[in-house]
Design an enzyme around this catalytic site. Structure first.
Site, short mmCIF file in Angstrom:
data_model
loop_
_atom_site.label_atom_id
_atom_site.label_comp_id
_atom_site.label_asym_id
_atom_site.label_seq_id
_atom_site.Cartn_x
_atom_site.Cartn_y
_atom_site.Cartn_z
N ASN A 193 -0.11 9.15 9.99
CA ASN A 193 1.27 8.74 10.05
C ASN A 193 2.47 9.09 9.37
O ASN A 193 2.78 8.14 8.55
CB ASN A 193 1.82 7.44 10.63
N HIS A 201 -9.99 3.00 2.91
CA HIS A 201 -8.77 4.14 2.14
C HIS A 201 -9.74 4.77 1.13
O HIS A 201 -8.82 6.10 1.10
CB HIS A 201 -7.61 3.24 2.32
N SER A 223 -9.61 -2.52 6.07
CA SER A 223 -8.76 -1.18 5.50
C SER A 223 -9.23 -0.67 4.24
O SER A 223 -9.07 -1.04 3.05
CB SER A 223 -7.75 -0.58 5.15
N CYS A 240 0.67 -1.38 -0.18
CA CYS A 240 0.05 0.05 -0.27
C CYS A 240 0.74 1.08 0.28
O CYS A 240 1.75 1.49 0.59
CB CYS A 240 -1.07 -0.07 0.96
N SER A 248 -7.58 -7.01 11.44
CA SER A 248 -7.77 -6.12 10.27
C SER A 248 -7.08 -6.25 8.93
O SER A 248 -5.77 -6.84 8.69
CB SER A 248 -6.57 -4.64 10.48
N CYS A 279 3.87 2.21 11.77
CA CYS A 279 3.81 1.53 12.48
C CYS A 279 4.76 0.65 10.90
O CYS A 279 4.88 0.65 10.09
CB CYS A 279 2.49 0.02 11.90
N GLY A 301 2.17 -7.02 8.23
CA GLY A 301 1.44 -7.78 7.15
C GLY A 301 -0.05 -7.97 7.61
O GLY A 301 -0.32 -6.61 7.73
N GLU A 302 -0.32 -8.55 6.29
CA GLU A 302 -1.78 -8.57 5.85
C GLU A 302 -2.67 -9.97 6.55
O GLU A 302 -1.93 -10.95 5.90
CB GLU A 302 -1.84 -8.28 4.32
N1 SAH Z 1 -2.43 -5.64 6.30
C1 SAH Z 1 -3.68 -5.10 7.40
C2 SAH Z 1 -3.17 -4.52 8.39
C3 SAH Z 1 -1.75 -3.87 9.12
S1 SAH Z 1 -1.65 -1.86 9.05
C4 SAH Z 1 -4.68 -4.26 6.95
O1 SAH Z 1 -4.45 -3.57 5.47
O2 SAH Z 1 -5.76 -3.46 7.09
C5 SAH Z 1 -3.46 -1.43 9.90
C6 SAH Z 1 -3.53 -0.74 9.74
O3 SAH Z 1 -3.05 0.57 10.07
C7 SAH Z 1 -4.79 -0.27 8.57
O4 SAH Z 1 -5.24 0.43 8.28
C8 SAH Z 1 -3.18 0.71 7.60
O5 SAH Z 1 -3.87 0.76 6.29
C9 SAH Z 1 -2.87 1.18 8.66
N2 SAH Z 1 -1.53 2.69 8.00
C10 SAH Z 1 -0.10 2.29 7.23
N3 SAH Z 1 0.25 3.04 7.37
C11 SAH Z 1 -0.76 3.83 8.18
C12 SAH Z 1 0.03 5.10 7.98
N4 SAH Z 1 1.37 5.98 7.51
N5 SAH Z 1 -1.01 5.85 8.49
C13 SAH Z 1 -1.94 5.41 9.07
N6 SAH Z 1 -2.42 4.47 8.74
C14 SAH Z 1 -1.53 3.67 8.14
#
Ligand code: SAH
Length: 360
Positions: free
Chosen positions: A300, A226, A224, A128, A201, A343, A171-172
């Site tokens: 973030n 988005h 997610s 992503c 998630s 993260c 991870g996913e």
């Molecule tokens: N792969 C899974 C879980 C991991 S990320 C998923 O996509 O849901 C957990 C959440 O943090 C997800 O909603 C992801 O889109 C979000 N996330 C990832 N990078 C981010 C960032 N830079 N700022 C805010 N949220 C973020």
């Protein structure tokens, strides 16, 4: 980048005998295979999940001779490679797995809770656009015990029971569904965390939301999203090109029908990209009639891309539009921001140090 130092990587990971993650019945069977009476299974179970035994040698209720013969037997615990404490008391950990790979885990304390954000994979294949983890590529899936271990580690380090677990680390989870479901069952039944306090998630992997629904777990499913339309979503999430928003939402509807539980949608807010009032209106339209809750996550910043976090006014406007459409909405700010904001970033920033120390 691969943080691998040991040559026999697969030896321990394919071992069916790692003890953490096993149920009481499985542990009882295991002790019996070792020529011990069945009640030792209950003892082992308590020492693994309540006392946090790191080696079978520590289990003082076991006969000394048997313990000594099991020295070095793989229990399945990681080591804390690094821990960074933020001013809000959030602790970000880098944990070293038995094959030397490093994962990120976060412990988030509040007045009444201790939440753990766990990783389900080493790296992530989804890539992503806004996510730090994806930038480092994908290495391997985690085993169920490696997920359970993260929760145990945070529980022990805080000296406090973990109340909630969110699969929002590296991870996913749905790309590793079998091990994630096994970990969820173990966290619920063996570690003792309520199913409703466990959140998976996912960005969406075709077929897996329906598959998860069949397990009828009382967990929280967070998706997610988005984006409010297909064009925007596939611009942010490469996998969305093949797995469209329509198909994803159809699977979510099936999930609600099969489990009787609502789905939470996560929506990252990126200034000028997906945070406009028309995006909020479009999202509200899309989610009409859906028993849902929307979690807005202000972006973030990560160093690899130059998206911006929207200002407060924009966040409030977006929230207001959803509320006016009778959609339950909350804004979730990330905790422990100075401990390397998003993260995946802590791991990225420490990868050099980790490689150096592992090479020693
Ligand atoms: N792969 C899974 C879980 C991991 S990320 C998923 O996509 O849901 C957990 C959440 O943090 C997800 O909603 C992801 O889109 C979000 N996330 C990832 N990078 C981010 C960032 N830079 N700022 C805010 N949220 C973020």
């Amino acid at each position: 980048m691969t943080l691998q130092t040991t040559k026999n990587k697969s030896a321990q990971h394919n071992s069916p005998e790692v003890l953490l993650g096993k149920s009481l019945a499985e542990l009882t069977e295991w002790v019996q295979q070792q020529g011990q009476p069945a009640y030792r299974g209950k003892q082992l179970y308590q020492w693994l999940y309540q006392q946090g035994a790191r080696s079978l040698v520590d289990i003082s209720v076991f006969p000394k001779q048997w313990r000594d013969s099991l020295a070095g037997y793989p229990i399945g615990r990681s080591e804390i490679h690094y821990c960074q404490v933020a001013s809000d008391s959030t602790r970000k950990y880098l944990l070293r797995l038995s094959d030397g790979l490093i994962i990120e885990t976060v412990g988030i304390p509040t007045a009444k809770r201790l939440t753990v954000c766990v990783s389900s994979q080493v790296g992530c294949p989804m890539d992503c656009d806004f996510c730090a983890t994806g930038k480092g590529g994908f290495i391997r899936n985690l085993k169920a015990y490696e997920i359970v271990d993260q929760v145990m580690t945070v529980q022990e380090d805080f000296g406090q029971r973990v109340s909630n677990v969110v699969f929002m680390g590296m991870g996913e989870p749905m790309a590793n569904i079998a091990e994630v479901v096994a970990a969820v069952k173990c966290l619920n039944q063996d570690v003792g965390i309520g199913a409703r306090s466990l959140t998976i998630s996912t960005v969406g992997i075709p077929g897996t939301i329906r598959q998860l629904a069949q397990h009828k777990l009382q967990i929280v499913l967070a998706v997610s999203l988005h984006a409010s339309n297909q064009a925007l979503r596939q611009q942010l999430i490469p996998s969305a090109k093949k797995y469209t928003l329509d198909r994803l939402l159809a699977e979510c509807r099936d999930y609600v029908q099969i489990t009787g539980r609502r789905v939470t949608f996560e929506y990252i807010l990126l200034a000028g990209v997906n945070d406009l009032p028309e995006n909020a209106r479009e999202l509200a339209q899309r989610l009409k009639g859906f028993q849902t809750h929307v979690n807005l996550i202000p972006y973030n910043p990560i160093s690899e891309v130059d998206y911006q976090r929207p200002n407060q006014y924009r966040i409030q406007e977006f929230t207001k539009v959803l509320e006016e459409s009778k959609i339950a909405v909350s804004v979730r700010y990330s905790r422990g921001l100075e401990a390397d904001a998003a993260c995946g970033q802590l791991r990225a920033s420490k990868i050099q140090t980790a490689t150096e120390s592992l090479a020693q």
